[in-house]
Design a protein around this motif. Structure first.
Motif, PDB file in Angstrom:
ATOM      1  N   ALA A  29      -2.461  -0.366  -4.775  1.00 38.84           N
ATOM      2  CA  ALA A  29      -2.517  -0.188  -3.355  1.00 38.84           C
ATOM      3  C   ALA A  29      -2.496   1.545  -2.990  1.00 38.84           C
ATOM      4  O   ALA A  29      -2.802   1.002  -2.003  1.00 38.84           O
ATOM      5  CB  ALA A  29      -0.870  -0.146  -3.637  1.00 38.84           C
ATOM      6  N   ASN A  30      -2.616   1.981  -4.271  1.00 35.74           N
ATOM      7  CA  ASN A  30      -3.464   3.548  -4.156  1.00 35.74           C
ATOM      8  C   ASN A  30      -4.308   3.751  -4.003  1.00 35.74           C
ATOM      9  O   ASN A  30      -4.810   4.647  -3.403  1.00 35.74           O
ATOM     10  CB  ASN A  30      -2.746   4.297  -5.183  1.00 35.74           C
ATOM     11  N   ASP A  33      -4.803   3.331  -0.452  1.00 40.55           N
ATOM     12  CA  ASP A  33      -4.648   3.534   0.659  1.00 40.55           C
ATOM     13  C   ASP A  33      -5.120   5.364   1.015  1.00 40.55           C
ATOM     14  O   ASP A  33      -5.372   6.074   0.431  1.00 40.55           O
ATOM     15  CB  ASP A  33      -2.974   4.399   0.142  1.00 40.55           C
ATOM     16  N   GLU A  34      -5.374   4.566   2.269  1.00 40.86           N
ATOM     17  CA  GLU A  34      -6.434   5.807   2.559  1.00 40.86           C
ATOM     18  C   GLU A  34      -6.015   7.686   2.886  1.00 40.86           C
ATOM     19  O   GLU A  34      -6.584   8.322   2.441  1.00 40.86           O
ATOM     20  CB  GLU A  34      -7.778   5.884   3.868  1.00 40.86           C
ATOM     21  N   LYS A  35      -5.033   7.951   3.417  1.00 46.04           N
ATOM     22  CA  LYS A  35      -4.063   8.752   3.517  1.00 46.04           C
ATOM     23  C   LYS A  35      -3.957   9.290   2.044  1.00 46.04           C
ATOM     24  O   LYS A  35      -4.574  10.498   1.547  1.00 46.04           O
ATOM     25  CB  LYS A  35      -3.137   8.437   4.519  1.00 46.04           C
ATOM     26  N   LEU A  36      -3.684   8.105   1.510  1.00 44.66           N
ATOM     27  CA  LEU A  36      -3.321   9.153  -0.362  1.00 44.66           C
ATOM     28  C   LEU A  36      -4.311  10.040  -0.823  1.00 44.66           C
ATOM     29  O   LEU A  36      -4.596  10.496  -1.533  1.00 44.66           O
ATOM     30  CB  LEU A  36      -2.514   7.470  -0.823  1.00 44.66           C
ATOM     31  N   GLN A  37      -5.537   8.398  -0.915  1.00 42.43           N
ATOM     32  CA  GLN A  37      -6.823   9.045  -1.179  1.00 42.43           C
ATOM     33  C   GLN A  37      -7.421  10.059  -0.393  1.00 42.43           C
ATOM     34  O   GLN A  37      -7.880  10.981  -1.184  1.00 42.43           O
ATOM     35  CB  GLN A  37      -7.357   8.097  -0.764  1.00 42.43           C
ATOM     36  N   GLY A  82       5.512   8.877  -0.865  1.00 43.40           N
ATOM     37  CA  GLY A  82       4.798   8.238   0.059  1.00 43.40           C
ATOM     38  C   GLY A  82       5.034   6.815  -0.870  1.00 43.40           C
ATOM     39  O   GLY A  82       5.656   6.981  -2.178  1.00 43.40           O
ATOM     40  N   GLU A  83       5.322   5.795  -0.270  1.00 48.79           N
ATOM     41  CA  GLU A  83       5.922   4.365  -0.254  1.00 48.79           C
ATOM     42  C   GLU A  83       5.200   3.850  -1.666  1.00 48.79           C
ATOM     43  O   GLU A  83       5.423   3.694  -3.010  1.00 48.79           O
ATOM     44  CB  GLU A  83       5.818   3.257   0.826  1.00 48.79           C
ATOM     45  N   ASN A  84       3.584   4.189  -1.958  1.00 49.04           N
ATOM     46  CA  ASN A  84       2.462   3.439  -2.839  1.00 49.04           C
ATOM     47  C   ASN A  84       2.801   4.363  -3.947  1.00 49.04           C
ATOM     48  O   ASN A  84       2.695   3.913  -4.363  1.00 49.04           O
ATOM     49  CB  ASN A  84       1.265   3.074  -2.298  1.00 49.04           C
ATOM     50  N   TYR A  88       4.015   3.087  -7.836  1.00 42.65           N
ATOM     51  CA  TYR A  88       3.202   3.302  -8.930  1.00 42.65           C
ATOM     52  C   TYR A  88       4.073   4.357  -9.768  1.00 42.65           C
ATOM     53  O   TYR A  88       3.944   3.482 -11.042  1.00 42.65           O
ATOM     54  CB  TYR A  88       2.489   4.526  -8.096  1.00 42.65           C
TER      55      TYR A  88
END
Length: 136
Positions: A29-30, A33-37, A82-84, A88
């Motif tokens: 999921a991480n 996750d484009e924003k997280l990346q 962040g949720e993801n 994690y």
């Protein structure tokens, strides 16, 4: 059964465990996750800028270093909220507990404890039997 065979069986059991599966799903999921990346890339860039400034030695701008540290900490906090990332982190903590348990049990085996009956001491164990109220 050889030690290597037993270890490989342990590995298979670990990979079937719900905690391992949850960690793998959270990592996936991480990764998706484009924003997280993007945030992770920004963090790497901030880290690189910090390192470059710090390597200037006496010529380094302490103001710039403080600014970069502040930006890094702000971004880190945002990422961790962040949720993801929270999922994690929780899954990774569960896996760490499993790893600690496995390591502790192996330690007992190396100490000569009976592999069929030994148990890890309670978390509040001081390892001084004079303070023990009885954990078994």
């Amino acid at each position: 059964m050889s030690i290597e065979s037993a270890l490989r069986e342990l590995g298979k059991e670990i990979q079937k465990d719900e905690r391992f599966i949850a960690l793998q799903a959270a990592a996936k999921a991480n990764d998706g996750d484009e924003k997280l990346q993007q945030q992770m890339q920004e963090m790497q860039l901030l880290s690189l800028k910090y390192q470059q400034e710090a390597e200037k030695g006496e010529e380094a701008s302490q103001e710039r270093i403080a600014e970069l540290q502040e930006e890094y900490q702000k971004l880190y906090a945002e990422i961790m909220e962040g949720e993801n990332m929270q999922k994690y982190s929780a899954a990774a903590a569960e896996m760490e507990q499993m790893a600690q348990y496995i390591s502790g049990m192996i330690g007992l085996f190396f100490d000569g404890q009976d592999a069929e009956t030994c148990e890890l001491p309670q978390e509040n164990c001081t390892h001084d039997c004079h303070t023990c109220g009885g954990c078994h």
